[in-house]
Design a protein around this motif. Sequence first.
Motif, mmCIF file in Angstrom:
data_model
loop_
_atom_site.group_PDB
_atom_site.id
_atom_site.type_symbol
_atom_site.label_atom_id
_atom_site.label_comp_id
_atom_site.label_asym_id
_atom_site.label_seq_id
_atom_site.Cartn_x
_atom_site.Cartn_y
_atom_site.Cartn_z
ATOM 1 N N GLU A 65 0.822 -1.209 0.000
ATOM 2 C CA GLU A 65 0.000 0.000 0.000
ATOM 3 C C GLU A 65 0.859 1.262 0.000
ATOM 4 O O GLU A 65 0.546 2.216 -0.678
ATOM 5 C CB GLU A 65 -0.912 0.023 1.224
ATOM 6 C CG GLU A 65 -2.038 -0.969 1.142
ATOM 7 C CD GLU A 65 -3.046 -0.772 2.258
ATOM 8 O OE1 GLU A 65 -2.629 -0.487 3.393
ATOM 9 O OE2 GLU A 65 -4.236 -0.902 1.971
ATOM 10 N N LEU A 66 1.912 1.254 0.809
ATOM 11 C CA LEU A 66 2.831 2.385 0.894
ATOM 12 C C LEU A 66 4.252 1.883 0.708
ATOM 13 O O LEU A 66 4.610 0.813 1.218
ATOM 14 C CB LEU A 66 2.733 3.083 2.253
ATOM 15 C CG LEU A 66 1.450 3.821 2.569
ATOM 16 C CD1 LEU A 66 1.483 4.332 4.012
ATOM 17 C CD2 LEU A 66 1.242 4.985 1.615
ATOM 18 N N ILE A 67 5.055 2.684 0.010
ATOM 19 C CA ILE A 67 6.463 2.341 -0.185
ATOM 20 C C ILE A 67 7.296 3.561 0.173
ATOM 21 O O ILE A 67 7.111 4.636 -0.390
ATOM 22 C CB ILE A 67 6.744 1.905 -1.631
ATOM 23 C CG1 ILE A 67 5.898 0.670 -1.977
ATOM 24 C CG2 ILE A 67 8.227 1.622 -1.821
ATOM 25 C CD1 ILE A 67 5.994 0.228 -3.414
ATOM 26 N N TYR A 68 8.185 3.387 1.156
ATOM 27 C CA TYR A 68 9.090 4.442 1.594
ATOM 28 C C TYR A 68 10.467 4.165 0.980
ATOM 29 O O TYR A 68 10.992 3.061 1.130
ATOM 30 C CB TYR A 68 9.241 4.439 3.120
ATOM 31 C CG TYR A 68 7.993 4.793 3.871
ATOM 32 C CD1 TYR A 68 7.810 6.073 4.378
ATOM 33 C CD2 TYR A 68 6.998 3.849 4.099
ATOM 34 C CE1 TYR A 68 6.668 6.408 5.083
ATOM 35 C CE2 TYR A 68 5.846 4.173 4.798
ATOM 36 C CZ TYR A 68 5.685 5.444 5.285
ATOM 37 O OH TYR A 68 4.552 5.773 5.984
ATOM 38 N N LEU A 69 11.024 5.152 0.300
ATOM 39 C CA LEU A 69 12.372 5.035 -0.251
ATOM 40 C C LEU A 69 13.277 6.004 0.484
ATOM 41 O O LEU A 69 12.974 7.197 0.564
ATOM 42 C CB LEU A 69 12.386 5.388 -1.739
ATOM 43 C CG LEU A 69 11.558 4.541 -2.687
ATOM 44 C CD1 LEU A 69 11.709 5.057 -4.111
ATOM 45 C CD2 LEU A 69 11.948 3.090 -2.608
ATOM 46 N N THR A 70 14.378 5.518 1.009
ATOM 47 C CA THR A 70 15.386 6.370 1.634
ATOM 48 C C THR A 70 16.681 6.203 0.858
ATOM 49 O O THR A 70 17.231 5.101 0.786
ATOM 50 C CB THR A 70 15.597 5.982 3.115
ATOM 51 O OG1 THR A 70 14.343 6.051 3.799
ATOM 52 C CG2 THR A 70 16.585 6.925 3.775
#
Length: 104
Positions: A65-70
Amino acid sequence: MNSEFYSVRVITQAGDDVDLRNVEASVTFPEPEIYRGADGTGGRVLKGGTLRLSTPEFNGWASAELIYLTNDETGDQSVYEVSRNFSYPVSKDGQLVYPVKPRI
């Protein structure tokens, strides 16, 4: 966004967090379209983009549902919401491909 290496956190529909490290990722968005109304008003229409992760399938990848990229170099973080309005996530040629929109 060019293809770079990221630490990735994926939130799935089941509420599970999946953390991936040193993943090559890229995000592309088409240019906004300009529209003009009959009354002379107008605006920009932003379309959804495509997020590609070069990683094998993992448990829950298709229900993201959500994808965090760092960014591994800069520490900059971006968040994307997986959109299933017109297309769905696919696994193709060693990449996971998600239809996304930026989460503000």
